[in-house]
Design an enzyme around this catalytic site. Structure first.
Site, mmCIF file in Angstrom:
data_model
loop_
_atom_site.group_PDB
_atom_site.id
_atom_site.type_symbol
_atom_site.label_atom_id
_atom_site.label_comp_id
_atom_site.label_asym_id
_atom_site.label_seq_id
_atom_site.Cartn_x
_atom_site.Cartn_y
_atom_site.Cartn_z
ATOM 1 N N HIS A 132 0.876 -1.176 0.000
ATOM 2 C CA HIS A 132 0.000 0.000 0.000
ATOM 3 C C HIS A 132 0.914 1.227 0.000
ATOM 4 C CE1 HIS A 132 -2.767 2.981 1.741
ATOM 5 N NE2 HIS A 132 -3.760 2.166 1.426
ATOM 6 N N ASP A 210 3.319 -3.552 8.283
ATOM 7 C CA ASP A 210 2.055 -2.836 8.107
ATOM 8 C C ASP A 210 0.947 -3.862 8.334
ATOM 9 O OD1 ASP A 210 -0.249 -1.742 7.175
ATOM 10 O OD2 ASP A 210 0.508 -1.235 5.178
ATOM 11 N N GLN A 213 -4.290 -4.413 7.353
ATOM 12 C CA GLN A 213 -5.285 -5.377 6.862
ATOM 13 C C GLN A 213 -5.216 -6.707 7.614
ATOM 14 O OE1 GLN A 213 -7.677 -4.728 4.927
ATOM 15 N NE2 GLN A 213 -7.020 -2.817 3.989
ATOM 16 N N LYS A 236 -10.464 0.294 10.681
ATOM 17 C CA LYS A 236 -10.667 -0.925 9.889
ATOM 18 C C LYS A 236 -11.056 -2.102 10.776
ATOM 19 C CE LYS A 236 -7.207 0.321 6.382
ATOM 20 N NZ LYS A 236 -7.987 0.697 5.207
ATOM 21 N N CYS A 375 -4.625 2.348 -3.755
ATOM 22 C CA CYS A 375 -3.370 2.900 -3.195
ATOM 23 C C CYS A 375 -2.220 1.919 -3.412
ATOM 24 C CB CYS A 375 -3.509 3.256 -1.718
ATOM 25 S SG CYS A 375 -4.713 4.534 -1.412
HETATM 26 C C1 LIG Z 1 -2.379 -2.430 3.735
HETATM 27 C C2 LIG Z 1 -2.715 -1.049 4.177
HETATM 28 N N1 LIG Z 1 -1.781 -0.308 4.778
HETATM 29 C C3 LIG Z 1 -2.021 0.913 5.220
HETATM 30 C C4 LIG Z 1 -3.258 1.503 5.059
HETATM 31 C C5 LIG Z 1 -3.478 2.876 5.546
HETATM 32 O O1 LIG Z 1 -4.401 2.885 6.570
HETATM 33 P P1 LIG Z 1 -4.894 4.290 7.146
HETATM 34 O O2 LIG Z 1 -5.497 5.025 5.977
HETATM 35 O O3 LIG Z 1 -5.898 3.922 8.164
HETATM 36 O O4 LIG Z 1 -3.702 4.961 7.676
HETATM 37 C C6 LIG Z 1 -4.270 0.795 4.422
HETATM 38 C C7 LIG Z 1 -5.590 1.400 4.182
HETATM 39 O O5 LIG Z 1 -6.305 1.027 3.294
HETATM 40 C C8 LIG Z 1 -3.990 -0.518 3.981
HETATM 41 O O6 LIG Z 1 -4.928 -1.249 3.369
#
Ligand SMILES: Cc1ncc(COP(=O)(O)O)c(C=O)c1O
Length: 417
Positions: A132, A210, A213, A236, A375
């Protein structure tokens, strides 16, 4: 807290769980809501909404700032949430858990506060083609600022990391950071973090995970994963927006420079010099998302009561079913690994129809799915597409909603025939 609709068990009852979520009480375009976009954000159960309301009505104050009753109640609730969330990921100590605004902010914190002081020419920062942008752009930027090399672990055609390419990726450089998502938000791929963490440590690198998810959907144990930092977001995982958490190894956090500067994060402030407070305060400058953190704690209570194992199993079954049903539709291309190696996320394209058009026609049927690059532009480049459709599942998703998606896609095809 109001009583749960479920008790802990391996098989969850999504119909009962749904009753906890007021959002499903409405119709969209006259149809029941089929919400198949939980990877972007999840809905909130009454149990969390009630805690937020009662906190504001009875206990709200600023934390760590007053010696009066409301401030003490607030501080207790805020620190109580920290303890719950730390134990949710099996962190060795609550002080290693920093409240952030989001997973994005947690990763930026590490990239800036660790990266700017520890990276330089000759060093290598490794991400993956699956990342992402939140776990890609901060590292690309900090590598650029410090003169470090920025490299990617490639994917194979099935959407899984090519682990046999690790030594080529390192390429004789001094690998200092390996930053990887545990679960891909685009393909649902589950990455082998334990293995990557072992490799990172052999190189003398830190392992940054990260878990945006992953934390909502499966049990996370930072000690078993063997990582050094792990970031995730409350919104989430049934909790409020604008709050997330970063876990980091105590000794690393203690050695790091601060990220945001201001009130609460200091030990003493003089004209000549300012010194920093202890962790976690050192990384929590200014007024925090207090009620949101308390709501995040309530969300973790809710997920624990349903059971992370049951949630993972439920989503796994839904993903297998969706892959099977989608695979039967002529003109549908599926992306990513087989069901047994993915989480509850399914990306696909319908031949000749742009994902935005697919998603818009599905909305007329009350079905919400995501359309776009998610993204993940480097991944889209790899797949040779500009966008995909994505259906993603959670504890309240019903198999019937996947059936409605399949029927909806037949309608989409007729509209664009
Ligand atoms: C794999 C992953 N990392 C990071 C993020 C970023 O999350 P946030 O927008 O809550 O910071 C997302 C959000 O869709 C994501 O799917």
């Amino acid at each position: 807290m109001s009583p749960m609709a479920v008790t802990p068990q391996l098989k969850l009852d999504a119909t009962k769980i749904r009753a906890d979520f007021p959002i499903f009480e409405q119709l969209i375009h006259g149809k029941p809501l089929a919400y198949l976009d939980s990877a972007v954000t999840s809905h909130k159960p009454r149990q969390v909404l009630d805690v937020l309301r009662s906190f504001y009505e009875t206990s709200y104050g600023n934390v760590h700032r007053g010696v009066y009753t409301l401030s003490e109640r607030s501080t207790e609730a805020y620190e109580g949430a920290r303890q719950k969330i730390a134990s949710f990921i099996n962190a060795p100590a609550p002080r290693e858990l920093i409240f952030t605004r989001s997973a994005t902010e947690g990763i930026n914190l590490v990239a800036y506060a660790w990266g700017l002081s520890n990276l330089g020419p000759g060093d290598v920062v490794v991400v993956t083609e699956l990342e992402h942008h939140s776990n890609f752009v901060p590292w690309q930027y900090v590598a650029g600022r410090t003169g470090a090399d920025f490299r990617m672990i490639p994917l194979d055609d099935g959407g899984e990391l090519q682990l046999d390419a690790l030594d080529t990726v390192a390429g004789g450089g001094n690998v200092k950071v390996v930053a990887t998502g545990l679960v891909s938000n685009s393909l649902g791929t589950i990455n082998p973090i334990e293995r990557l963490a072992g490799w990172a440590h052999e190189q003398g690198a830190i392992m940054v995970v990260d878990a945006a998810q992953a934390a909502p959907h499966r049990r996370i144990d930072v000690q078993a994963l063997g990582c050094d930092f792990l970031a995730f977001s409350s919104h989430k995982m049934c909790g409020p927006t604008s709050v997330g958490a970063l876990w980091g190894r105590g000794e690393l956090l203690e050695a790091m420079e601060p990220f945001n500067l201001g009130g609460h994060m200091i030990r003493s402030v003089r004209f000549e010099e300012t010194t920093w407070g202890e962790i976690p305060a050192k990384f929590e400058a200014g007024t925090q998302p207090i009620a949101e953190a308390v709501g995040f704690g309530a969300a973790v209570d809710y997920l624990n009561e349903v059971g992370l194992e049951a949630i993972e199993q439920h989503e796994h079954e839904l993903a297998a079913y969706a892959l099977e049903r989608l695979g039967e539709i002529p003109g549908v291309t599926l992306y990513g690994p087989p069901a047994d190696r993915r989480a509850g996320i399914v990306s696909f394209n319908v031949e000749g129809i742009h994902p935005h058009d697919v998603s818009q026609v599905l909305d007329w049927e009350g079905i919400a799915i995501r359309a776009g690059h998610h993204c993940c532009q480097p991944l889209m480049q790899k797949l040779g597409v500009s966008a995909t459709n994505r259906a993603s599942f959670y504890l309240y998703t019903l198999q019937d909603e996947i059936d409605r998606l399949i029927a909806g896609l037949e309608k989409v095809k007729k509209v664009f025939a």
